[in-house]
Design a protein around this motif. Structure first.
Motif, PDB file in Angstrom:
ATOM      1  N   SER A 206     -24.576  -0.485   3.844  1.00 42.50           N
ATOM      2  CA  SER A 206     -25.201   0.287   2.774  1.00 42.50           C
ATOM      3  C   SER A 206     -24.141   1.042   1.964  1.00 42.50           C
ATOM      4  CB  SER A 206     -26.211   1.290   3.348  1.00 42.50           C
ATOM      5  OG  SER A 206     -25.546   2.289   4.102  1.00 42.50           O
ATOM      6  N   VAL A 207     -22.910   1.025   2.447  1.00 40.06           N
ATOM      7  CA  VAL A 207     -21.821   1.761   1.806  1.00 40.06           C
ATOM      8  C   VAL A 207     -21.059   0.858   0.838  1.00 40.06           C
ATOM      9  CG1 VAL A 207     -19.657   3.001   2.218  1.00 40.06           C
ATOM     10  CG2 VAL A 207     -21.578   3.284   3.796  1.00 40.06           C
ATOM     11  N   TRP A 208     -20.882   1.343  -0.377  1.00 42.40           N
ATOM     12  CA  TRP A 208     -20.094   0.614  -1.365  1.00 42.40           C
ATOM     13  C   TRP A 208     -18.610   0.852  -1.132  1.00 42.40           C
ATOM     14  CZ3 TRP A 208     -21.849  -3.039  -4.609  1.00 42.40           C
ATOM     15  CH2 TRP A 208     -23.224  -3.068  -4.888  1.00 42.40           C
ATOM     16  N   MET A 209     -17.817  -0.225  -1.201  1.00 45.63           N
ATOM     17  CA  MET A 209     -16.380  -0.136  -0.963  1.00 45.63           C
ATOM     18  C   MET A 209     -15.618  -0.836  -2.083  1.00 45.63           C
ATOM     19  SD  MET A 209     -16.454  -1.222   3.074  1.00 45.63           S
ATOM     20  CE  MET A 209     -17.445  -2.692   2.726  1.00 45.63           C
ATOM     21  N   ILE A 210     -14.433  -0.356  -2.377  1.00 48.43           N
ATOM     22  CA  ILE A 210     -13.573  -1.027  -3.353  1.00 48.43           C
ATOM     23  C   ILE A 210     -13.022  -2.290  -2.706  1.00 48.43           C
ATOM     24  CG2 ILE A 210     -11.460  -0.841  -4.726  1.00 48.43           C
ATOM     25  CD1 ILE A 210     -11.975   2.179  -4.880  1.00 48.43           C
ATOM     26  N   PHE A 211     -13.282  -3.419  -3.314  1.00 49.86           N
ATOM     27  CA  PHE A 211     -12.949  -4.709  -2.713  1.00 49.86           C
ATOM     28  C   PHE A 211     -11.463  -4.837  -2.397  1.00 49.86           C
ATOM     29  CE2 PHE A 211     -12.337  -9.467  -3.294  1.00 49.86           C
ATOM     30  CZ  PHE A 211     -12.839  -9.781  -2.036  1.00 49.86           C
ATOM     31  N   ASP A 212     -10.611  -4.448  -3.325  1.00 46.15           N
ATOM     32  CA  ASP A 212      -9.169  -4.569  -3.111  1.00 46.15           C
ATOM     33  C   ASP A 212      -8.695  -3.728  -1.925  1.00 46.15           C
ATOM     34  OD1 ASP A 212      -8.768  -6.392  -5.088  1.00 46.15           O
ATOM     35  OD2 ASP A 212      -8.131  -4.951  -6.609  1.00 46.15           O
ATOM     36  N   GLU A 213      -9.339  -2.586  -1.700  1.00 48.03           N
ATOM     37  CA  GLU A 213      -8.956  -1.736  -0.569  1.00 48.03           C
ATOM     38  C   GLU A 213      -9.399  -2.356   0.755  1.00 48.03           C
ATOM     39  OE1 GLU A 213     -10.400   2.208  -1.164  1.00 48.03           O
ATOM     40  OE2 GLU A 213      -9.075   2.605  -2.874  1.00 48.03           O
ATOM     41  N   VAL A 214     -10.530  -3.028   0.730  1.00 49.42           N
ATOM     42  CA  VAL A 214     -11.044  -3.660   1.944  1.00 49.42           C
ATOM     43  C   VAL A 214     -10.118  -4.780   2.402  1.00 49.42           C
ATOM     44  CG1 VAL A 214     -12.928  -5.023   2.929  1.00 49.42           C
ATOM     45  CG2 VAL A 214     -13.442  -3.075   1.437  1.00 49.42           C
ATOM     46  N   ILE A 215      -9.670  -5.597   1.465  1.00 45.07           N
ATOM     47  CA  ILE A 215      -8.922  -6.809   1.836  1.00 45.07           C
ATOM     48  C   ILE A 215      -7.402  -6.652   1.783  1.00 45.07           C
ATOM     49  CG2 ILE A 215     -10.818  -8.275   1.063  1.00 45.07           C
ATOM     50  CD1 ILE A 215      -9.201  -8.848  -1.478  1.00 45.07           C
ATOM     51  N   GLN A 216      -6.927  -5.445   1.478  1.00 51.57           N
ATOM     52  CA  GLN A 216      -5.480  -5.270   1.390  1.00 51.57           C
ATOM     53  C   GLN A 216      -4.820  -5.578   2.741  1.00 51.57           C
ATOM     54  OE1 GLN A 216      -4.599  -1.229   0.327  1.00 51.57           O
ATOM     55  NE2 GLN A 216      -5.528  -0.346   2.151  1.00 51.57           N
ATOM     56  N   ASP A 217      -3.614  -6.074   2.677  1.00 52.78           N
ATOM     57  CA  ASP A 217      -2.841  -6.450   3.874  1.00 52.78           C
ATOM     58  C   ASP A 217      -3.486  -7.605   4.643  1.00 52.78           C
ATOM     59  OD1 ASP A 217      -1.016  -4.398   3.313  1.00 52.78           O
ATOM     60  OD2 ASP A 217      -2.243  -2.939   4.396  1.00 52.78           O
ATOM     61  N   SER A 218      -4.282  -8.390   3.963  1.00 55.27           N
ATOM     62  CA  SER A 218      -4.868  -9.572   4.593  1.00 55.27           C
ATOM     63  C   SER A 218      -4.653 -10.766   3.664  1.00 55.27           C
ATOM     64  CB  SER A 218      -6.372  -9.371   4.839  1.00 55.27           C
ATOM     65  OG  SER A 218      -7.106  -9.588   3.650  1.00 55.27           O
ATOM     66  N   PRO A 219      -4.777 -11.997   4.165  1.00 55.86           N
ATOM     67  CA  PRO A 219      -4.648 -13.174   3.289  1.00 55.86           C
ATOM     68  C   PRO A 219      -5.637 -13.166   2.128  1.00 55.86           C
ATOM     69  CG  PRO A 219      -4.534 -13.825   5.591  1.00 55.86           C
ATOM     70  CD  PRO A 219      -4.927 -12.384   5.583  1.00 55.86           C
ATOM     71  N   LEU A 220      -6.763 -12.467   2.289  1.00 59.10           N
ATOM     72  CA  LEU A 220      -7.762 -12.408   1.226  1.00 59.10           C
ATOM     73  C   LEU A 220      -7.229 -11.700  -0.018  1.00 59.10           C
ATOM     74  CD1 LEU A 220     -10.893 -11.488   3.382  1.00 59.10           C
ATOM     75  CD2 LEU A 220     -10.391 -13.708   2.329  1.00 59.10           C
TER      76      LEU A 220
END
Length: 302
Positions: A206-220
């Motif tokens: 239910s929590v909105w997250m900044i996509f770039d922050e979620v996937i940082q330091d990952s292959p995504l």
């Protein structure tokens, strides 16, 4: 007498621009130079530091180290104050040899700063004593609706679940069935599992997250077209040489679109509270002016 170290002077040079900006607040020291030259510090006892004909006395350190401070911290604070005083005096005396100061203008600026500071402190006291920090959901929603064009997304955001696990985490193959499940028992099991083994995770979809922050330091993070990716992908797994990554996207919003209310709710609360602060500060000014007008406490002469 303790000398200013080269390291300390190097640090000062790096901050010289900031110090120059604060020169207008040092008028009292500039004035003190004149007073000292006239012998007004002769009864202060033995000095503890000197810059040319300017002296720092023990009584000038009063209040620098408050009662209850450890001997080590007190000594460090006093030493820092002395070094700062030396630096300040050196700069002032250097400036005095390079440019001509208007002492009346400096004294006027010092007084202006003093009165501004006094007014600001009382204003802060008045505002904090009366400020209502409670903001209802209705107020937030109303502000959002009335200023919706101000809440344009600057980044892509998502709602979903994300897990980062070491490759050697146990039962890692079961994570997919748990992260995509909507059953409470599965989510409880997944939460317990992440508490024990995950390096990074977010399970509250239910929590909105900044996509770039979620996937940082990952292959995504290397995805070439993130907008296209979000439009097509609802679930993804990937890995590198150390970690396994799981991502389930429940909903997304693309940058340059209107932000969802939930994503900016806390920002709106802060905006509303700050508006109340401004209104209270203006109310104080109006009250003081009105009271002074009624009591004939000031005049303007033509």
């Amino acid at each position: 007498m303790k000398k200013v170290s080269n390291t300390y002077m190097s640090s000062w040079k790096k901050n010289s621009v900031l110090i120059l900006c604060l020169c207008s607040l040092w008028g009292c020291d500039f004035i003190k130079m004149k007073d000292s030259a006239n012998g007004e510090d002769s009864e202060k006892g033995e000095p503890i530091a000197r810059v040319k004909d300017q002296y720092l006395y023990l009584e000038d350190l009063e209040g620098i180290a408050p009662a209850g401070m450890s001997k080590e911290d007190s000594s460090s604070r006093v030493d820092r104050f002395i070094h700062n005083w030396i630096q300040k005096q050196l700069l002032i005396q250097e400036a005095a040899t390079q440019i001509e100061f208007n002492e009346a203008d400096i004294e006027r600026k010092v007084l202006d700063y003093k009165y501004s500071l006094m007014g600001y402190q009382y204003q802060s006291y008045y505002v904090n004593k009366r400020l209502n920090k409670e903001v209802s959901d209705e107020e937030v929603s109303q502000y959002y609706d009335e200023h919706i064009d101000n809440f344009i997304l600057k980044q892509n955001i998502i709602r979903g679940r994300y897990i980062k696990l070491p490759l050697n985490a146990p039962k890692i193959k079961k994570v997919k069935s748990l992260i995509t499940s909507s059953k409470k028992k599965d989510l409880d099991e997944l939460n317990s599992y992440c508490l024990s083994f995950a390096t990074k995770y977010q399970l509250d979809d239910s929590v909105w997250m900044i996509f770039d922050e979620v996937i940082q330091d990952s292959p995504l993070a290397e995805i070439p077209n993130k907008v296209q990716y979000l439009q097509k992908q609802k679930y993804a797994e990937t890995s590198d040489d150390k970690f396994k990554y799981f991502l389930r996207i429940e909903e997304f919003r693309i940058s340059d679109n209107i932000s969802p209310l939930e994503f900016v709710k806390e920002d709106i609360r802060s905006i509303i509270i700050n508006k109340r602060k401004v209104e209270l500060a203006k109310k104080l000014e109006d009250e003081v002016y009105e009271r002074a007008t009624q009591n004939n406490e000031f005049e303007i002469y033509n």
